[in-house]
Design a protein around this motif. Structure first.
Motif, mmCIF file in Angstrom:
data_model
loop_
_atom_site.group_PDB
_atom_site.id
_atom_site.type_symbol
_atom_site.label_atom_id
_atom_site.label_comp_id
_atom_site.label_asym_id
_atom_site.label_seq_id
_atom_site.Cartn_x
_atom_site.Cartn_y
_atom_site.Cartn_z
ATOM 1 N N TYR A 89 -2.060 0.869 -7.053
ATOM 2 C CA TYR A 89 -0.781 0.353 -7.676
ATOM 3 C C TYR A 89 0.414 -0.169 -7.016
ATOM 4 O O TYR A 89 1.374 -1.106 -7.282
ATOM 5 C CB TYR A 89 -0.377 1.011 -8.882
ATOM 6 C CG TYR A 89 -1.341 1.539 -9.914
ATOM 7 C CD1 TYR A 89 -1.645 0.425 -10.925
ATOM 8 C CD2 TYR A 89 -2.297 2.440 -10.038
ATOM 9 C CE1 TYR A 89 -2.700 0.541 -11.771
ATOM 10 C CE2 TYR A 89 -3.217 2.705 -10.924
ATOM 11 C CZ TYR A 89 -3.359 1.652 -11.840
ATOM 12 O OH TYR A 89 -4.356 1.725 -12.586
ATOM 13 N N GLY A 90 0.515 0.261 -5.773
ATOM 14 C CA GLY A 90 1.616 -0.118 -4.978
ATOM 15 C C GLY A 90 3.051 0.552 -4.837
ATOM 16 O O GLY A 90 3.268 0.913 -5.896
ATOM 17 N N GLU A 91 3.702 -0.019 -4.005
ATOM 18 C CA GLU A 91 5.167 0.550 -3.868
ATOM 19 C C GLU A 91 6.088 0.097 -5.015
ATOM 20 O O GLU A 91 6.988 0.626 -5.456
ATOM 21 C CB GLU A 91 5.716 0.083 -2.547
ATOM 22 C CG GLU A 91 5.165 0.746 -1.310
ATOM 23 C CD GLU A 91 5.508 2.130 -1.077
ATOM 24 O OE1 GLU A 91 6.545 2.757 -1.807
ATOM 25 O OE2 GLU A 91 4.795 2.843 -0.250
ATOM 26 N N GLU A 92 5.611 -1.154 -5.430
ATOM 27 C CA GLU A 92 6.474 -1.668 -6.793
ATOM 28 C C GLU A 92 6.105 -1.063 -7.776
ATOM 29 O O GLU A 92 7.222 -0.883 -8.704
ATOM 30 C CB GLU A 92 6.333 -3.170 -6.992
ATOM 31 C CG GLU A 92 6.719 -3.997 -5.548
ATOM 32 C CD GLU A 92 6.452 -5.411 -5.967
ATOM 33 O OE1 GLU A 92 6.170 -5.840 -6.973
ATOM 34 O OE2 GLU A 92 6.897 -6.426 -4.731
ATOM 35 N N TRP A 93 5.250 -0.458 -7.964
ATOM 36 C CA TRP A 93 5.109 0.250 -9.434
ATOM 37 C C TRP A 93 5.272 1.616 -9.300
ATOM 38 O O TRP A 93 5.669 2.423 -10.135
ATOM 39 C CB TRP A 93 3.316 -0.101 -9.727
ATOM 40 C CG TRP A 93 3.007 0.808 -11.011
ATOM 41 C CD1 TRP A 93 2.241 2.094 -11.043
ATOM 42 C CD2 TRP A 93 3.053 0.307 -12.369
ATOM 43 N NE1 TRP A 93 2.113 2.316 -12.209
ATOM 44 C CE2 TRP A 93 2.607 1.346 -13.194
ATOM 45 C CE3 TRP A 93 3.707 -0.797 -12.806
ATOM 46 C CZ2 TRP A 93 2.603 1.318 -14.451
ATOM 47 C CZ3 TRP A 93 3.719 -0.826 -14.274
ATOM 48 C CH2 TRP A 93 2.965 0.171 -15.108
ATOM 49 N N VAL A 94 4.677 2.536 -8.035
ATOM 50 C CA VAL A 94 4.788 3.737 -8.043
ATOM 51 C C VAL A 94 6.136 4.175 -7.514
ATOM 52 O O VAL A 94 6.867 3.758 -6.606
ATOM 53 C CB VAL A 94 3.821 4.361 -7.094
ATOM 54 C CG1 VAL A 94 3.863 5.798 -6.840
ATOM 55 C CG2 VAL A 94 2.585 3.884 -7.653
ATOM 56 N N GLU A 95 6.847 4.896 -8.439
ATOM 57 C CA GLU A 95 8.223 5.376 -7.985
ATOM 58 C C GLU A 95 8.192 6.976 -7.528
ATOM 59 O O GLU A 95 7.836 8.070 -8.284
ATOM 60 C CB GLU A 95 9.333 5.577 -9.172
ATOM 61 C CG GLU A 95 10.602 5.788 -9.006
ATOM 62 C CD GLU A 95 11.560 5.623 -10.268
ATOM 63 O OE1 GLU A 95 12.700 6.098 -10.043
ATOM 64 O OE2 GLU A 95 10.994 4.829 -11.097
ATOM 65 N N TYR A 96 8.415 7.343 -6.224
ATOM 66 C CA TYR A 96 8.360 8.503 -5.753
ATOM 67 C C TYR A 96 9.274 8.843 -4.473
ATOM 68 O O TYR A 96 9.990 8.162 -4.239
ATOM 69 C CB TYR A 96 6.905 8.935 -5.228
ATOM 70 C CG TYR A 96 6.679 7.933 -3.871
ATOM 71 C CD1 TYR A 96 6.619 8.736 -2.690
ATOM 72 C CD2 TYR A 96 6.305 6.628 -3.833
ATOM 73 C CE1 TYR A 96 6.117 7.936 -1.548
ATOM 74 C CE2 TYR A 96 5.988 5.956 -2.754
ATOM 75 C CZ TYR A 96 6.093 6.623 -1.600
ATOM 76 O OH TYR A 96 5.739 5.842 -0.163
#
Length: 393
Positions: A89-96
């Protein structure tokens, strides 16, 4: 005129049969929103890619809304699971975020956020659900609500039966007030031997329970002193009919929690599901069909058709090459004692069989047993099976 009438009737019958089709779905599974071990997006992707049409993601006493952060367990499997999620899903979708010890916290996506990624009209549907998780003394009392509209808190009570009834009442009250179809079902009665058949017999407003659950701790088959799910089902059906209550239907579910490690000691996806014959893929149509008994439960056996006419149950199995089938018909006589509730009425080897209810019989249901071993079974040695819903006299 006769020819025109015949053609019109044929068209109507064709349209009626075309309007309904089988939809494959799981009504009980878990994610990181409670005690599952994967992200909702990864779980929905698994079910959709494995041919399911609908899923009820039913976490314990919570809905996937608001802000929730998950600390990823520091194991190889879980950290690999996070990496797969991030890669997909990529960095734009995954908030961590990571702390000084390299521990990973992830903000979970809400249902409103992830639902549009997967839903397709007529192809895949996500149904908001909840596992209302309650307790009486040391008894674990869990009830799913399918298509819940707002969170239902555990209602508690002074006995196992009262806890269940209070939760059933709360679910049915929300249905009445919201005017949205939803229904409760009793989860895994034999989980830690918490719910007996006598706890369930007095209930009102309950139409469903799990005749099969894929979690390794639910004791589907009972033991030398305690009843298995099928015997419990037959006792419930018999007593409900004698008490002039609607018949009890039997569901098969995964109750999946484990998506990284597979095996008999894990609660994995793909063990049990329902096949619902509905007019369309919507929560309303599916619930209408389920409440009418227009479905079967299965761990792998597929059916071509189930026909109920004039107190007769007819079943046709969808043939799989090299596999043989036994079709069993189970039921109870009107005056049966408890030990004789749910007896084998007839058994047929082959792909098709029918059973005509006799005057002294209350109901009949079918169980189809294949010679195909179940992949990643609930219990070693299991074969794929299916259960139809009871036909009542």
């Amino acid at each position: 005129m006769r020819t025109l009438f015949t053609l019109s009737l044929s068209l109507i019958l064709f349209q009626a049969s075309y309007a309904q089709q089988w939809y494959k779905g799981n009504l009980h599974t878990h994610s990181y929103w409670s005690d599952g071990d994967d992200f909702p997006e990864m779980i929905m992707d698994w079910y959709k890619s494995h041919g399911y049409h609908f899923v009820g993601l039913s976490d314990h006493n919570i809905l996937a809304e608001g802000e929730k952060w998950k600390l990823i367990p520091n194991s190889y499997a879980h950290r690999q699971g996070f990496q797969k999620y991030l890669d997909k899903y990529g960095e734009e979708w995954v908030e961590y975020e990571k702390d000084a010890d390299e521990r990973i916290r992830v903000r979970l996506k809400t249902l409103a956020q992830y639902r549009p990624l997967f839903e397709e009209e007529g192809k895949f549907l996500v149904i908001q659900s909840e596992e209302v998780t309650d307790q009486f003394e040391d008894k674990h009392i869990h009830m799913n609500v399918t298509n819940v509209q707002s969170l239902i808190e555990p209602q508690h009570g002074n006995s196992v039966t009262e806890v269940m009834q209070n939760n059933i009442n709360a679910i049915n009250r929300q249905r009445q007030e919201s005017r949205v179809p939803m229904f409760p079902h009793i989860n895994h009665p034999n989980f830690i031997w918490s719910i007996t058949v006598d706890d369930m017999i007095p209930l009102s407003g309950e139409r469903f329970f799990e005749v099969y659950n894929g979690h390794p701790m639910v004791n589907n088959y009972g033991d030398s002193t305690r009843l298995g799910m099928e015997k419990i089902w037959d006792i419930l059906i018999t007593n409900y009919l004698r008490d002039q209550k609607p018949v009890m239907y039997g569901l098969a579910t995964d109750d999946a929690h484990s998506y990284h490690i597979y095996g008999g000691d894990q609660s994995n996806p793909g063990r049990g599901w329902v096949m619902v014959k509905a007019e369309e893929l919507s929560a309303e149509a599916l619930i209408k069909a389920l409440e009418a008994g227009d479905f079967y439960s299965t761990t792998g056996v597929e059916l071509e058709s189930i026909v109920q006419t004039d107190n007769r149950l007819s079943v046709k199995v969808k043939k799989e090459g090299g596999i043989n089938y036994r079709i069993q018909f189970w039921g109870s006589k009107k005056g049966a004692s408890r030990k004789d509730m749910g007896v084998l009425l007839q058994e047929v080897e082959g792909l098709e069989a029918s059973y005509q209810l006799q005057e002294d019989e209350l109901y009949v249901r079918a169980k189809i047993i294949s010679t195909k071993p179940k992949i990643n079974p609930f219990q070693e040695g299991d074969f794929e099976v299916a259960w139809t819903q009871p036909v009542v006299r």
